[in-house]
Write a protein that holds these residues in place. Structure first.
Motif, mmCIF file in Angstrom:
data_model
loop_
_atom_site.group_PDB
_atom_site.id
_atom_site.type_symbol
_atom_site.label_atom_id
_atom_site.label_comp_id
_atom_site.label_asym_id
_atom_site.label_seq_id
_atom_site.Cartn_x
_atom_site.Cartn_y
_atom_site.Cartn_z
ATOM 1 N N ALA A 134 8.773 3.824 25.314
ATOM 2 C CA ALA A 134 7.574 3.400 24.595
ATOM 3 C C ALA A 134 6.977 4.583 23.850
ATOM 4 C CB ALA A 134 6.552 2.823 25.576
ATOM 5 N N MET A 135 6.575 4.351 22.604
ATOM 6 C CA MET A 135 5.933 5.392 21.825
ATOM 7 C C MET A 135 4.551 5.679 22.379
ATOM 8 S SD MET A 135 5.034 5.344 17.756
ATOM 9 C CE MET A 135 3.775 4.093 18.000
ATOM 10 N N GLU A 136 4.168 6.956 22.371
ATOM 11 C CA GLU A 136 2.825 7.323 22.794
ATOM 12 C C GLU A 136 1.838 6.760 21.783
ATOM 13 O OE1 GLU A 136 0.109 11.301 23.695
ATOM 14 O OE2 GLU A 136 2.253 11.486 23.271
ATOM 15 N N THR A 137 0.892 5.988 22.260
ATOM 16 C CA THR A 137 -0.068 5.345 21.366
ATOM 17 C C THR A 137 -1.435 6.019 21.463
ATOM 18 O OG1 THR A 137 -0.660 3.727 23.062
ATOM 19 C CG2 THR A 137 1.110 3.135 21.538
ATOM 20 N N GLY A 138 -2.372 5.527 20.692
ATOM 21 C CA GLY A 138 -3.714 6.081 20.712
ATOM 22 C C GLY A 138 -3.836 7.379 19.934
ATOM 23 N N GLN A 139 -2.800 7.731 19.141
ATOM 24 C CA GLN A 139 -2.840 8.983 18.400
ATOM 25 C C GLN A 139 -3.457 8.807 17.011
ATOM 26 O OE1 GLN A 139 0.842 11.559 19.276
ATOM 27 N NE2 GLN A 139 1.641 9.487 19.449
ATOM 28 N N VAL A 140 -3.586 7.562 16.579
ATOM 29 C CA VAL A 140 -4.183 7.272 15.275
ATOM 30 C C VAL A 140 -5.236 6.189 15.458
ATOM 31 C CG1 VAL A 140 -3.763 6.443 12.942
ATOM 32 C CG2 VAL A 140 -2.037 7.851 14.086
ATOM 33 N N SER A 141 -6.434 6.436 14.977
ATOM 34 C CA SER A 141 -7.481 5.425 15.065
ATOM 35 C C SER A 141 -7.407 4.509 13.849
ATOM 36 C CB SER A 141 -8.861 6.095 15.143
ATOM 37 O OG SER A 141 -9.072 6.890 13.989
ATOM 38 N N VAL A 142 -7.790 3.256 14.028
ATOM 39 C CA VAL A 142 -7.771 2.266 12.949
ATOM 40 C C VAL A 142 -9.205 1.971 12.557
ATOM 41 C CG1 VAL A 142 -6.996 -0.019 12.254
ATOM 42 C CG2 VAL A 142 -5.657 1.294 13.901
ATOM 43 N N ASP A 143 -9.563 2.275 11.329
ATOM 44 C CA ASP A 143 -10.933 2.163 10.855
ATOM 45 C C ASP A 143 -11.066 0.978 9.891
ATOM 46 O OD1 ASP A 143 -13.479 2.479 9.950
ATOM 47 O OD2 ASP A 143 -13.194 4.477 9.108
ATOM 48 N N PRO A 144 -11.847 -0.059 10.259
ATOM 49 C CA PRO A 144 -12.030 -1.200 9.361
ATOM 50 C C PRO A 144 -12.577 -0.782 7.994
ATOM 51 C CG PRO A 144 -12.819 -1.729 11.552
ATOM 52 C CD PRO A 144 -12.526 -0.257 11.550
ATOM 53 N N ALA A 145 -13.433 0.237 7.961
ATOM 54 C CA ALA A 145 -13.997 0.701 6.692
ATOM 55 C C ALA A 145 -12.907 1.266 5.792
ATOM 56 C CB ALA A 145 -15.075 1.755 6.940
ATOM 57 N N ALA A 146 -11.952 1.988 6.396
ATOM 58 C CA ALA A 146 -10.848 2.543 5.612
ATOM 59 C C ALA A 146 -9.963 1.418 5.085
ATOM 60 C CB ALA A 146 -10.041 3.500 6.476
ATOM 61 N N MET A 147 -9.783 0.366 5.887
ATOM 62 C CA MET A 147 -9.007 -0.780 5.427
ATOM 63 C C MET A 147 -9.692 -1.443 4.234
ATOM 64 S SD MET A 147 -7.938 -2.441 9.102
ATOM 65 C CE MET A 147 -7.216 -3.876 8.335
ATOM 66 N N GLN A 148 -10.998 -1.595 4.307
ATOM 67 C CA GLN A 148 -11.745 -2.196 3.209
ATOM 68 C C GLN A 148 -11.638 -1.346 1.955
ATOM 69 O OE1 GLN A 148 -13.166 -5.097 2.708
ATOM 70 N NE2 GLN A 148 -13.767 -4.449 0.653
ATOM 71 N N ALA A 149 -11.675 -0.026 2.114
ATOM 72 C CA ALA A 149 -11.550 0.874 0.964
ATOM 73 C C ALA A 149 -10.172 0.732 0.331
ATOM 74 C CB ALA A 149 -11.787 2.315 1.409
ATOM 75 N N GLY A 150 -9.135 0.573 1.173
ATOM 76 C CA GLY A 150 -7.786 0.383 0.654
ATOM 77 C C GLY A 150 -7.660 -0.910 -0.122
ATOM 78 N N LEU A 151 -8.285 -1.977 0.376
ATOM 79 C CA LEU A 151 -8.266 -3.258 -0.328
ATOM 80 C C LEU A 151 -8.993 -3.161 -1.672
ATOM 81 C CD1 LEU A 151 -8.944 -5.853 2.516
ATOM 82 C CD2 LEU A 151 -6.807 -5.489 1.288
ATOM 83 N N ALA A 152 -10.115 -2.446 -1.674
ATOM 84 C CA ALA A 152 -10.891 -2.304 -2.900
ATOM 85 C C ALA A 152 -10.125 -1.497 -3.943
ATOM 86 C CB ALA A 152 -12.237 -1.642 -2.601
ATOM 87 N N ALA A 153 -9.382 -0.481 -3.487
ATOM 88 C CA ALA A 153 -8.682 0.413 -4.406
ATOM 89 C C ALA A 153 -7.363 -0.167 -4.905
ATOM 90 C CB ALA A 153 -8.425 1.768 -3.728
ATOM 91 N N GLU A 154 -6.606 -0.816 -4.022
ATOM 92 C CA GLU A 154 -5.259 -1.262 -4.371
ATOM 93 C C GLU A 154 -5.018 -2.750 -4.162
ATOM 94 O OE1 GLU A 154 -2.173 1.111 -2.672
ATOM 95 O OE2 GLU A 154 -3.241 2.994 -2.998
ATOM 96 N N GLY A 155 -5.968 -3.419 -3.523
ATOM 97 C CA GLY A 155 -5.791 -4.841 -3.269
ATOM 98 C C GLY A 155 -4.921 -5.141 -2.064
ATOM 99 N N ARG A 156 -4.460 -4.121 -1.394
ATOM 100 C CA ARG A 156 -3.614 -4.307 -0.208
ATOM 101 C C ARG A 156 -3.740 -3.086 0.679
ATOM 102 N NH1 ARG A 156 1.174 -1.367 -0.620
ATOM 103 N NH2 ARG A 156 1.523 -0.429 -2.666
ATOM 104 N N VAL A 157 -3.373 -3.253 1.928
ATOM 105 C CA VAL A 157 -3.363 -2.132 2.858
ATOM 106 C C VAL A 157 -2.219 -2.340 3.853
ATOM 107 C CG1 VAL A 157 -5.028 -3.242 4.420
ATOM 108 C CG2 VAL A 157 -4.734 -0.764 4.479
ATOM 109 N N THR A 158 -1.481 -1.267 4.133
ATOM 110 C CA THR A 158 -0.388 -1.338 5.099
ATOM 111 C C THR A 158 -0.944 -1.233 6.506
ATOM 112 O OG1 THR A 158 1.175 -0.347 3.543
ATOM 113 C CG2 THR A 158 1.759 -0.266 5.877
ATOM 114 N N LEU A 159 -0.520 -2.139 7.363
ATOM 115 C CA LEU A 159 -1.030 -2.218 8.737
ATOM 116 C C LEU A 159 -0.119 -1.395 9.655
ATOM 117 C CD1 LEU A 159 -1.719 -6.040 8.530
ATOM 118 C CD2 LEU A 159 -3.390 -4.184 8.239
ATOM 119 N N THR A 160 -0.351 -0.092 9.669
ATOM 120 C CA THR A 160 0.536 0.821 10.394
ATOM 121 C C THR A 160 0.432 0.706 11.907
ATOM 122 O OG1 THR A 160 -1.149 2.568 10.235
ATOM 123 C CG2 THR A 160 0.535 2.481 8.502
#
Length: 337
Positions: A204-230
């Motif tokens: 299993a990959m070690e998790t919890g190393q990257v936080s997921v920010d809803p605000a950053a997702m919204q910024a990605g949608l506003a800028a490019e219309g899409r966001v990759t769900l890493t």
């Protein structure tokens, strides 16, 4: 197929090796716990990745259109250990091969396929697909040739008289995938047998190393219309979301609830390995799994706001020639409608 001797190169090393005298292994390197080395061999090169991707041929069948492409590959993830050994002088490639084969079988090895004759096409397809020498660290030294001169070994393995074996070893649910390849390294010059051993352990990959920010997702949608769900994770070839996807799902639900007018496509993507129709079904099924997870408790997002789509390999974001690019192409995106 008659091979030109000058093309007998697999693991291009910047070092040369020693074999007639006692030689020190690569500092810090060691045998894999599952498989020990052929007696008297020395460890000339190794790369250990605690968690990485590995591409291993699933069968010996090659594409009729291009004999340097496999028809089926195993895209694996976990702990990857790649090791190169040089056998003592006087040991034949067949003797080394049979000893490894017997030891593996005694340990309960489950063979997927093996090749013992005319394996050159298999060798070159493997080299092109997997780049097994990439990132390898090499020991230092020289090789004494049969004539007494010194030789700088630029290839640890060759296609000439090579043999390949792929299968699994270990308890059910914890089986490691093993690839074994051996040949006489530049036989006319050194006469030494080289063995490449790759072991991919499920981990299993070690998790919890990257936080997921809803605000950053919204910024990605506003800028490019899409966001990759890493932060969405699936086992290779599977459609079930893994538990470590929870943080990403929570962020998506928070974003959708904070933007009640937002409607989106959930779009699955794959690399170009395997058949297109199978990849199309896989990418759609993964997108559907994400929609189903968001619609269910505890998120309870209105499923009518989300439309799953599967594009297989039709919209790559990187080249599919190397694993790093293929890994980027295997993704799920949130696209604003």
């Amino acid at each position: 197929m008659k091979l030109i001797a000058a093309i007998a190169t697999l693991l291009a090393a910047t070092a040369s090796f020693a074999a007639d005298k006692p030689v020190s292994d690569l500092p810090g390197a060691a045998d894999h716990p599952l498989i020990k080395r052929f007696a008297g061999s020395w460890l000339a090169g190794q790369r250990v990745s605690s968690w990485d991707a590995a591409v291993v041929p699933a069968s010996a069948e090659l594409s009729k259109a291009d004999k340097r492409q496999f028809t089926e590959l195993l895209n694996l993830e976990g702990k990857v250990t790649r090791t190169v050994y040089i056998a003592p002088r006087g040991k034949s490639a067949l003797e080394v091969w049979r000893n490894y084969e017997q030891a593996l079988n005694a340990a309960g090895f489950k063979k997927r396929f093996s090749c013992e004759r005319n394996c050159a096409d298999l060798y070159f397809a493997w080299w092109k697909t997997s780049e097994p020498n990439k990132g390898m660290t090499w020991a230092k030294g020289d090789v004494d040739t049969p004539t007494g001169s010194r030789y700088s070994l630029t290839s640890a393995l060759s296609a000439e008289d090579g043999r390949m074996l792929v299968g699994t070893l270990g308890k059910p649910g914890q089986e490691a995938t093993v690839l074994l390849y051996n040949s006489v390294a530049a036989n006319a010059t050194t006469g030494l047998v080289a063995t490449y051993l790759e072991v991919v352990e499920p981990k299993a990959m070690e998790t919890g190393q990257v936080s997921v920010d809803p605000a950053a997702m919204q910024a990605g949608l506003a800028a490019e219309g899409r966001v990759t769900l890493t932060g969405l994770f699936f086992d290779t070839g599977k459609t079930e979301l893994k538990p470590e996807s929870k943080a990403q799902l929570e962020a998506m639900a928070e974003l959708l609830k904070s933007q009640p007018a937002l409607k989106a496509w959930i779009v699955g993507h794959t690399d170009n390995v395997g058949g297109f129709e199978a990849n199309e079904k896989l990418s759609l099924a993964r997108a559907q799994a994400v929609v189903a997870a968001l619609a269910a408790a505890p998120y309870k997002v209105d499923a009518k706001r989300l439309v799953p789509k599967g594009l297989a390999s039709l919209a790559p974001v990187a080249g599919n020639g190397e694993e790093a690019g293929r890994a980027r192409n295997r993704r799920v995106e949130l696209v604003a409608q």
